[in-house]
Write a protein that holds these residues in place. Structure first.
Motif, mmCIF file in Angstrom:
data_model
loop_
_atom_site.group_PDB
_atom_site.id
_atom_site.type_symbol
_atom_site.label_atom_id
_atom_site.label_comp_id
_atom_site.label_asym_id
_atom_site.label_seq_id
_atom_site.Cartn_x
_atom_site.Cartn_y
_atom_site.Cartn_z
ATOM 1 N N GLU A 6 -5.173 -9.028 -4.364
ATOM 2 C CA GLU A 6 -4.452 -8.644 -5.577
ATOM 3 C C GLU A 6 -4.151 -7.153 -5.504
ATOM 4 N N THR A 7 -2.878 -6.805 -5.590
ATOM 5 C CA THR A 7 -2.482 -5.402 -5.485
ATOM 6 C C THR A 7 -2.304 -4.800 -6.871
ATOM 7 N N PRO A 8 -2.522 -3.499 -7.009
ATOM 8 C CA PRO A 8 -2.275 -2.841 -8.295
ATOM 9 C C PRO A 8 -0.811 -2.992 -8.711
ATOM 10 N N GLU A 9 -0.577 -2.882 -10.006
ATOM 11 C CA GLU A 9 0.786 -3.020 -10.521
ATOM 12 C C GLU A 9 1.706 -2.004 -9.859
ATOM 13 N N GLY A 10 2.868 -2.480 -9.434
ATOM 14 C CA GLY A 10 3.850 -1.610 -8.807
ATOM 15 C C GLY A 10 3.693 -1.459 -7.317
ATOM 16 N N CYS A 11 2.684 -2.132 -6.730
ATOM 17 C CA CYS A 11 2.436 -2.017 -5.293
ATOM 18 C C CYS A 11 2.478 -3.391 -4.636
ATOM 19 N N SER A 12 2.711 -3.406 -3.351
ATOM 20 C CA SER A 12 2.634 -4.635 -2.568
ATOM 21 C C SER A 12 1.897 -4.343 -1.275
ATOM 22 N N ALA A 13 1.333 -5.381 -0.665
ATOM 23 C CA ALA A 13 0.619 -5.238 0.600
ATOM 24 C C ALA A 13 1.210 -6.200 1.611
ATOM 25 N N GLU A 14 1.362 -5.754 2.838
ATOM 26 C CA GLU A 14 1.947 -6.597 3.883
ATOM 27 C C GLU A 14 1.408 -6.194 5.236
ATOM 28 N N GLN A 15 1.529 -7.091 6.193
ATOM 29 C CA GLN A 15 1.085 -6.804 7.553
ATOM 30 C C GLN A 15 1.993 -5.775 8.202
ATOM 31 N N LEU A 16 1.386 -4.887 8.935
ATOM 32 C CA LEU A 16 2.132 -3.869 9.671
ATOM 33 C C LEU A 16 3.045 -4.523 10.706
ATOM 34 N N ALA A 17 4.293 -4.021 10.795
ATOM 35 C CA ALA A 17 5.282 -4.558 11.738
ATOM 36 C C ALA A 17 5.752 -3.456 12.682
ATOM 37 N N ARG A 18 6.271 -3.863 13.816
ATOM 38 C CA ARG A 18 6.724 -2.909 14.822
ATOM 39 C C ARG A 18 7.752 -1.923 14.263
ATOM 40 N N GLU A 19 8.662 -2.411 13.430
ATOM 41 C CA GLU A 19 9.716 -1.525 12.918
ATOM 42 C C GLU A 19 9.189 -0.444 11.972
ATOM 43 N N ASP A 20 7.945 -0.609 11.501
ATOM 44 C CA ASP A 20 7.363 0.389 10.600
ATOM 45 C C ASP A 20 6.775 1.583 11.343
ATOM 46 N N LEU A 21 6.550 1.463 12.636
ATOM 47 C CA LEU A 21 5.746 2.449 13.354
ATOM 48 C C LEU A 21 6.318 3.861 13.354
ATOM 49 N N PRO A 22 7.610 4.082 13.642
ATOM 50 C CA PRO A 22 8.097 5.473 13.652
ATOM 51 C C PRO A 22 7.929 6.163 12.304
ATOM 52 N N ARG A 23 8.299 5.473 11.220
ATOM 53 C CA ARG A 23 8.173 6.063 9.886
ATOM 54 C C ARG A 23 6.712 6.277 9.515
ATOM 55 N N LEU A 24 5.872 5.296 9.822
ATOM 56 C CA LEU A 24 4.465 5.372 9.451
ATOM 57 C C LEU A 24 3.774 6.550 10.122
ATOM 58 N N THR A 25 3.938 6.704 11.413
ATOM 59 C CA THR A 25 3.228 7.774 12.120
ATOM 60 C C THR A 25 3.684 9.152 11.648
ATOM 61 N N ALA A 26 4.962 9.284 11.301
ATOM 62 C CA ALA A 26 5.437 10.564 10.748
ATOM 63 C C ALA A 26 4.813 10.837 9.385
ATOM 64 N N LEU A 27 4.707 9.804 8.557
ATOM 65 C CA LEU A 27 4.107 9.969 7.235
ATOM 66 C C LEU A 27 2.633 10.338 7.322
ATOM 67 N N LEU A 28 1.903 9.688 8.213
ATOM 68 C CA LEU A 28 0.465 9.945 8.327
ATOM 69 C C LEU A 28 0.191 11.414 8.605
ATOM 70 N N GLU A 29 0.955 12.003 9.492
ATOM 71 C CA GLU A 29 0.716 13.405 9.840
ATOM 72 C C GLU A 29 1.018 14.326 8.662
ATOM 73 N N SER A 30 2.018 13.979 7.848
ATOM 74 C CA SER A 30 2.345 14.822 6.690
ATOM 75 C C SER A 30 1.358 14.623 5.541
ATOM 76 N N TRP A 31 0.861 13.391 5.361
ATOM 77 C CA TRP A 31 -0.096 13.111 4.295
ATOM 78 C C TRP A 31 -1.469 13.686 4.575
ATOM 79 N N TYR A 32 -1.861 13.642 5.831
ATOM 80 C CA TYR A 32 -3.262 13.804 6.209
ATOM 81 C C TYR A 32 -3.344 14.676 7.464
#
Length: 224
Positions: A6-32
């Protein structure tokens, strides 16, 4: 694997996909930014996911699994939880949990420990393990509120940036949640424990059955 989350209101959860990788890795470095050092730094490399992860629609036999959290309205990635399974030991552990900074403190973080347990049960894990940073209390509370038990503090567990330009080895808290009934768990033999492990066992789990059995009943004390 995600059935029952069960996800909090306004959020969704899904399995990581190959097409997410470039955006995800860039975000991780900026967030953390601290992710650049230590074990978690592997999450900055797209090749790590390509080589080790069960990505959506691909290689289900791989041991690592990622859950993306998205903002329902915008579709933006706002969080990541990665997990690693030990097939032979029937264990599941959290490798990384991180949220976009402006979303922290809004109650989304509990999703990580909840998902760890739900995925664990769905894949037949018998115990789930969660290592928590000691930089802030939030991650510790998330685990404790989800019923995880603190079973240790691990000194020098990993490398982390403790201040700008300063990297040291740090402590982390180890939490555990057992997913099988107590009848399937063998307790350590009391005579096999040293005084220090006896003291720790009693502190964490209460009196060992051998301790209880060695204390005479009141009637025995009166007539002994």
């Amino acid at each position: 694997m995600l059935s029952g989350i069960e996800t909090p209101e306004g959020c969704s959860a899904e399995q990581l996909a190959r097409e997410d990788l470039p955006r995800l890795t860039a975000l991780l470095e900026s967030w953390y930014p601290d992710i650049r050092v230590g074990t978690e730094s592997r999450h900055l490399e797209p090749s790590f996911y390509e080589r080790e992860f069960f990505l959506r629609g691909e290689s289900p036999d791989r041991s690592l699994y990622g859950i993306l959290v998205r903002d329902r309205a915008s579709g933006d990635i706002i969080g990541l939880l990665t997990m690693e399974r030990n097939v032979r030991g029937l264990q599941l552990s959290a490798a990384l949990g991180v949220l976009e900074p402006s979303r922290r403190g809004l109650g989304i973080g509990f999703l990580g420990t909840a998902a760890l347990e739900i995925v664990g049960r769905n894949i037949g894990a018998e115990v789930v393990l969660y290592y928590s940073t000691l930089k802030t209390a939030r991650a510790q509370r998330n685990a404790e509120n989800q019923g995880f038990k603190l079973v240790g503090l691990v000194p020098a567990f990993d490398v982390d940036a403790i201040a700008p330009g300063k990297v040291k080895r740090v402590y982390e808290a180890l939490y555990s949640k057992v997913l099988v009934e107590s009848e399937r768990i063998h307790l350590p033999e009391w005579e096999a424990l040293t005084p220090s492990t006896r003291a720790l066992y009693t502190h964490l789990f209460g009196p060992h059955p051998a301790q209880t059995a060695s204390v005479p009943a009141p009637s025995e004390r009166l007539h002994g």
